[in-house]
Design a protein around this motif. Structure first.
Motif, PDB file in Angstrom:
ATOM      1  N   GLU A  14       1.751 -48.833  50.555  1.00 47.10           N
ATOM      2  CA  GLU A  14       1.518 -48.290  51.900  1.00 47.10           C
ATOM      3  C   GLU A  14       2.070 -46.872  52.025  1.00 47.10           C
ATOM      4  N   LEU A  15       3.218 -46.613  51.417  1.00 48.64           N
ATOM      5  CA  LEU A  15       3.785 -45.258  51.460  1.00 48.64           C
ATOM      6  C   LEU A  15       2.925 -44.288  50.647  1.00 48.64           C
ATOM      7  N   LEU A  16       2.416 -44.754  49.515  1.00 46.93           N
ATOM      8  CA  LEU A  16       1.526 -43.908  48.710  1.00 46.93           C
ATOM      9  C   LEU A  16       0.239 -43.587  49.469  1.00 46.93           C
ATOM     10  N   ARG A  17      -0.257 -44.581  50.191  1.00 44.26           N
ATOM     11  CA  ARG A  17      -1.477 -44.367  50.971  1.00 44.26           C
ATOM     12  C   ARG A  17      -1.234 -43.333  52.067  1.00 44.26           C
ATOM     13  N   PHE A  18      -0.198 -43.556  52.870  1.00 42.06           N
ATOM     14  CA  PHE A  18      -0.007 -42.756  54.075  1.00 42.06           C
ATOM     15  C   PHE A  18       0.499 -41.342  53.762  1.00 42.06           C
TER      16      PHE A  18
END
Lengths: 63, 397
Positions: B274-278
Motif C-alpha cells: 500500500e505504501l509503494l502504491r500510494f
C-alpha cells in the motif's frame, strides 16, 4: 477451472506467486512457469486472487 | 488543451509530490504539457498508463525521461527495446528473481538492526541519511559481490550522482563526477577479474561469462549495465522508505497499525504494498516510435511522454478510494514498479528491503514523530525525493 497466462504480457511482477506460490510457480527468471494450469477443486479463491493481483492483467481464469 | 504551469522538476511539501496530479486526472487521461524548455505528453490514468507501457513498439524506451530527450549514450538494458532488450533482461533477472532474494535477507536484517540500534540510542535522526540511504547501498554491494568496506566511497558517489541542489535541479558537473567515479571503479574491478579469472556467486564476476545473442558483451557494455543498477536501485529505495516513514510519522493510526502488525509477528506485505502504491516515487518517460491517436489527441513520432506512476496508482479505477492509504485495502495491482517488458527488475529486492526496514525499525522504535520545527521539504523530477527526514520522540529522553 483453469488459469491461463498471456506470456507476451507476463513481465515477472510475481504478484500471483505472492498470493499462492503453489498455484503460480515461477521459473528461474521469476516469470510464471506455465501457459495454462488446472486449478485443483477448492483452490478457486486463491486462484482468483492471484489472477486479480497481476498488474499486467496477464492472467485469465477459464471456467 | 495544453498545460503551461506544470513542471517535471520542482520542490514543495512531501504531500504535494503525489497530490499534484489529482485535479488533472479528474479532467483527462492524457494532457500536453508545455514548459519553457520542453514539451511532452503526460499520462495520468491507470489503464492508459499500463497499455502504453505494455506497447514498446509504439512507446519506445530510447528515451526514458523528457528531461533528457537526446541521450548521448544508451543505458543498458533500460533504453533498449525488445528484441535487443530481452537477452540482457534474462541474464539480469536470474539475480533479481524472488527465489534469489532469500539469500539477501540475513544481510539486510543484520544491517537494519545495527542502524536502528544506533539511532535508538541517539533518540533522534535524519532517517534519510542515517538509515534510508545506507540500506540499499549495502545491498547493492552485496548483490554485486563487492566488499562492505567500499560503503563510504559508494555513499559519497551516490550523493554526487543523485542528490539535487536546493531547487530540485541537479548540478551536471557534480553528477558527472560521481558517475565517472563509479564507472572507473567498475572498469578496474572487471579488468582485475578478467585478469585473475576470479569468479564468485555474484553479479559482477558472472557478467564476464554472459553471452548476448552468442557474443560476449564488451566491458563498456557491462560497465554501463552496472552503472544503471547503481543509479536505479539506490535513491528509489531510499526515497520510498522516506516517504513511507514520513507518512507513518504523521499518521498516528497507521503508525499504530504497523507497530501492532510487527509486534504480532504478522506479514508486512499489505503494508509495504500500500505504501509503494500510494507513494510511488518514479516518473518515467518514453518516446513515440510512430504516430498514434489517444482520446482525440494526435501524438507524432518523436514526441515525448511522461508517466508519473503515482498518478495511475491513485486512480479510483485501480481501487476504490485510491486517494488515501488503507492498509486493509486488499490487492491493488498497481504500477509502482512500472509495467511491460521494463518492469523494474529490482522490484522484489525493493519490497524485501522495505519489509525488513519497516519491521526492524518498529521492533525497536514503535512510536516516533517528526522532529519539532523540522518540516521536511520534498523535490521531484525523475524520482520524488526529500532533502532530509528528521525523526524524534523516541529513545532515552
Amino acid at each position: 477451472m483453469k488459469v491461463a497466462v498471456d506470456k507476451a504480457l507476463c513481465s515477472g511482477h510475481a504478484r500471483c506467486n505472492a498470493v499462492d506460490e503453489d498455484l503460480f510457480p515461477l521459473d528461474d527468471l521469476g516469470y510464471v512457469e506455465f501457459d495454462t494450469a488446472e486449478i485443483p477443486a477448492g483452490q478457486e479463491g486463491p486462484a482468483r486472487r492471484g489472477a486479480d493481483a497481476c498488474p499486467e492483467r496477464a492472467l485469465s481464469l477459464l471456467e | 488543451m495544453t498545460l503551461t504551469d506544470h513542471r517535471i522538476v520542482g520542490t514543495g511539501t512531501v504531500e504535494e509530490a503525489g497530490d499534484r496530479f489529482e485535479a488533472l486526472r479528474a479532467k483527462q487521461r492524457i494532457v500536453k504539457v508545455t514548459e519553457p524548455d520542453r514539451t511532452y505528453w503526460m499520462v495520468l490514468d491507470h489503464d492508459l498508463m499500463r497499455e502504453c507501457l505494455q506497447n514498446p513498439a509504439v512507446f519506445s524506451s530510447e528515451v526514458v525521461t523528457p528531461l533528457n530527450p537526446d541521450p548521448p549514450f544508451k543505458m543498458i538494458p533500460i533504453q533498449l527495446d525488445p528484441p535487443g532488450h530481452t537477452p540482457w533482461r534474462q541474464h539480469l533477472a536470474r539475480y533479481f528473481s524472488p527465489k534469489q532474494m532469500a539469500k539477501l535477507r540475513p544481510r539486510i536484517e543484520e544491517r537494519t538492526r545495527e542502524l536502528v540500534t544506533e539511532i535508538k540510542e541517539k533518540g533522534s535522526c535524519d532517517y534519510l541519511a542515517e538509515f534510508a540511504l545506507q540500506v540499499p547501498t549495502v545491498v547493492f554491494l552485496e548483490v554485486m559481490g563487492l566488499p562492505v568496506e567500499e560503503l563510504p566511497k559508494f555513499l559519497e558517489w551516490e550523493a554526487l550522482a543523485l542528490a539535487p541542489s536546493p531547487d530540485g535541479t541537479f548540478d551536471a558537473d557534480l553528477q558527472v563526477g560521481g558517475i565517472f567515479s563509479v564507472i572507473g571503479y567498475f572498469q578496474g574491478e572487471l579488468a582485475r577479474m578478467r585478469e585473475t579469472g576470479e569468479r564468485g556467486d555474484n553479479l559482477l564476476s558472472q557478467m564476464l561469462e554472459w553471452e548476448i545473442d552468442g557474443v560476449a558483451p564488451t566491458d563498456d557494455e557491462l560497465i554501463n549495465c552496472c552503472l544503471l543498477l547503481f543509479l536505479a536501485g539506490l535513491d528509489t529505495v531510499a526515497m520510498s522508505l522516506s516517504y513511507s516513514m514520513h507518512h507513518l510519522a504523521t499518521h498516528e493510526a497507521d503508525r499504530k497499525h504497523v507497530a501492532a502488525t510487527v509486534e504480532a509477528g504478522e506479514s508486512m506485505d499489505d503494508i509495504v504494498e500500500e505504501l509503494l502504491r500510494f507513494y510511488a516515487v518514479p516518473e518515467i518517460g518514453r518516446k513515440l516510435a510512430q504516430d498514434t491517436e489517444i482520446d482525440g489527441n494526435q501524438l507524432v513520432a518523436g514526441d515525448l511522454i511522461l508517466f508519473p506512476l503515482v498518478s495511475g496508482n491513485r486512480d479510483d479505477a485501480l481501487s476504490p478510494g485510491a486517494d488515501h492509504v488503507d492498509f486493509n485495502r486488499g490487492p491493488a495491482p498497481h504500477l509502482g514498479f512500472g509495467g511491460g517488458p521494463h518492469r523494474c527488475i529490482g522490484s522484489h529486492l525493493a519490497r524485501l528491503e522495505m519489509k525488513i526496514a519497516l519491521q526492524g525499525w518498529h521492533e525497536l522504535i514503535p512510536d516516533y514523530g517528526l522532529a519539532p520545527g523540522a518540516e521536511p521539504r520534498a523535490y521531484w523530477g525523475n524520482v520524488h525525493g526529500m532533502f532530509g527526514l528528521h525523526l524524534a520522540g523516541f529513545g532515552e529522553e
